[in-house]
Design a protein around this motif. Structure first.
Motif, short mmCIF file in Angstrom:
data_model
loop_
_atom_site.label_atom_id
_atom_site.label_comp_id
_atom_site.label_asym_id
_atom_site.label_seq_id
_atom_site.Cartn_x
_atom_site.Cartn_y
_atom_site.Cartn_z
N LEU A 1 -5.82 -6.83 -8.43
CA LEU A 1 -6.09 -5.55 -7.78
C LEU A 1 -6.10 -4.40 -8.76
O LEU A 1 -6.42 -3.26 -8.39
CB LEU A 1 -5.05 -5.30 -6.69
CG LEU A 1 -4.99 -6.33 -5.56
CD1 LEU A 1 -3.79 -6.05 -4.66
CD2 LEU A 1 -6.28 -6.33 -4.76
N GLY A 2 -5.73 -4.65 -10.00
CA GLY A 2 -5.70 -3.60 -11.00
C GLY A 2 -4.75 -2.48 -10.58
O GLY A 2 -3.70 -2.72 -10.02
N SER A 3 -5.15 -1.26 -10.85
CA SER A 3 -4.32 -0.11 -10.51
C SER A 3 -4.77 0.55 -9.21
O SER A 3 -4.34 1.66 -8.88
CB SER A 3 -4.35 0.92 -11.64
OG SER A 3 -5.68 1.35 -11.85
N TYR A 4 -5.63 -0.12 -8.47
CA TYR A 4 -6.10 0.45 -7.21
C TYR A 4 -4.99 0.56 -6.19
O TYR A 4 -4.19 -0.36 -6.02
CB TYR A 4 -7.19 -0.43 -6.59
CG TYR A 4 -8.55 -0.31 -7.22
CD1 TYR A 4 -9.01 -1.26 -8.13
CD2 TYR A 4 -9.40 0.75 -6.89
CE1 TYR A 4 -10.26 -1.16 -8.69
CE2 TYR A 4 -10.65 0.86 -7.45
CZ TYR A 4 -11.08 -0.09 -8.35
OH TYR A 4 -12.32 0.01 -8.90
N ALA A 5 -4.95 1.67 -5.48
CA ALA A 5 -4.19 1.73 -4.24
C ALA A 5 -5.03 1.02 -3.18
O ALA A 5 -6.26 1.08 -3.21
CB ALA A 5 -3.95 3.18 -3.83
N ILE A 6 -4.37 0.34 -2.27
CA ILE A 6 -5.07 -0.45 -1.26
C ILE A 6 -4.66 0.04 0.13
O ILE A 6 -3.47 0.24 0.41
CB ILE A 6 -4.73 -1.94 -1.38
CG1 ILE A 6 -5.08 -2.46 -2.78
CG2 ILE A 6 -5.46 -2.75 -0.30
CD1 ILE A 6 -6.56 -2.43 -3.12
N GLY A 7 -5.65 0.21 0.97
CA GLY A 7 -5.38 0.66 2.33
C GLY A 7 -5.73 -0.39 3.36
O GLY A 7 -6.62 -1.21 3.15
N TRP A 8 -5.01 -0.37 4.47
CA TRP A 8 -5.32 -1.19 5.64
C TRP A 8 -5.90 -0.28 6.72
O TRP A 8 -5.39 0.82 6.95
CB TRP A 8 -4.08 -1.89 6.18
CG TRP A 8 -3.72 -3.15 5.48
CD1 TRP A 8 -2.74 -3.33 4.56
CD2 TRP A 8 -4.33 -4.44 5.65
NE1 TRP A 8 -2.70 -4.64 4.13
CE2 TRP A 8 -3.68 -5.34 4.80
CE3 TRP A 8 -5.38 -4.91 6.44
CZ2 TRP A 8 -4.03 -6.69 4.71
CZ3 TRP A 8 -5.73 -6.25 6.36
CH2 TRP A 8 -5.06 -7.13 5.51
N GLU B 1 -9.81 3.27 11.64
CA GLU B 1 -8.82 4.26 11.23
C GLU B 1 -7.87 3.66 10.22
O GLU B 1 -7.51 2.48 10.28
CB GLU B 1 -8.02 4.78 12.43
CG GLU B 1 -7.20 3.72 13.15
CD GLU B 1 -6.36 4.29 14.29
OE1 GLU B 1 -6.25 5.53 14.41
OE2 GLU B 1 -5.81 3.49 15.06
N GLN B 2 -7.45 4.50 9.27
CA GLN B 2 -6.50 4.06 8.26
C GLN B 2 -5.12 3.99 8.88
O GLN B 2 -4.67 4.96 9.50
CB GLN B 2 -6.49 5.02 7.07
CG GLN B 2 -5.61 4.58 5.93
CD GLN B 2 -5.47 5.63 4.84
OE1 GLN B 2 -4.58 5.55 4.00
NE2 GLN B 2 -6.30 6.64 4.84
N ILE B 3 -4.43 2.87 8.69
CA ILE B 3 -3.09 2.75 9.25
C ILE B 3 -2.00 2.64 8.19
O ILE B 3 -0.83 2.89 8.47
CB ILE B 3 -2.98 1.57 10.24
CG1 ILE B 3 -3.36 0.25 9.56
CG2 ILE B 3 -3.82 1.82 11.48
CD1 ILE B 3 -3.05 -0.96 10.42
N SER B 4 -2.36 2.29 6.97
CA SER B 4 -1.37 2.19 5.91
C SER B 4 -2.06 2.17 4.56
O SER B 4 -3.24 1.82 4.47
CB SER B 4 -0.52 0.93 6.09
OG SER B 4 0.57 0.91 5.19
N CYS B 5 -1.31 2.56 3.53
CA CYS B 5 -1.85 2.53 2.17
C CYS B 5 -0.70 2.39 1.19
O CYS B 5 0.38 2.97 1.40
CB CYS B 5 -2.64 3.81 1.89
SG CYS B 5 -3.54 3.79 0.32
N ILE B 6 -0.93 1.63 0.13
CA ILE B 6 0.10 1.42 -0.88
C ILE B 6 -0.51 1.62 -2.27
O ILE B 6 -1.61 1.16 -2.55
CB ILE B 6 0.72 0.01 -0.75
CG1 ILE B 6 1.93 -0.14 -1.68
CG2 ILE B 6 -0.31 -1.08 -0.99
CD1 ILE B 6 2.78 -1.38 -1.38
#
Length: 130
Positions: A29-36, A46-51
């Motif tokens: 995933l590298g340095s990407y933040a990932i969202g659900w 709709e975005q429900i979470s992100c890390i």
């Protein structure tokens, strides 16, 4: 573009639990933040979470706070969404995506996405039903 694949969706009763996975199709995933994201029937995604890559102060939508937990595995090849106390309104197709821009805002992560319609994966279906 970071190819991602979602899995783990299922039919579950209200109050049940599921763990969704978002895996990198190639390398990490590298340095990407990932969202659900969640797309309920007849509604917009709709975005429900992100890390973030560090995992600090992830973002949660109000509707899932205290019930869902986002995490990133130590090999940096997958992000998980632990879902507990599932409700009827959690039903939908769940997608993940890499964030285009992130910042810390108001004490938690703020993720922005610029995914075009044809960039989203297949998603994974979560159905909460008795």
């Amino acid at each position: 573009q970071l190819p991602l694949a979602e899995s783990g969706g299922d039919l579950v009763q209200p109050g049940g639990s599921l763990r969704l996975s978002c895996a990198a199709s190639r390398s990490t995933l590298g340095s990407y933040a990932i969202g659900w994201f969640r797309q309920a029937p007849g509604k917009d995604r709709e975005q429900i979470s992100c890390i973030s890559d560090s995992g600090r102060r992830p973002y949660y939508h109000e509707s899932v706070k205290g019930r869902f937990t986002i995490s990133r595995d130590t090999t940096n090849t997958a992000v998980y969404l632990e879902m507990t106390n599932l409700k009827f309104e959690d039903t939908g197709v769940y997608y993940c995506a890499p964030a285009a821009f992130v910042q810390f805002l108001g004490g938690s992560l703020d993720c922005k996405f610029d995914y075009e319609d044809d960039m989203w994966g297949q998603g994974t279906q979560v159905t909460v039903s008795s």
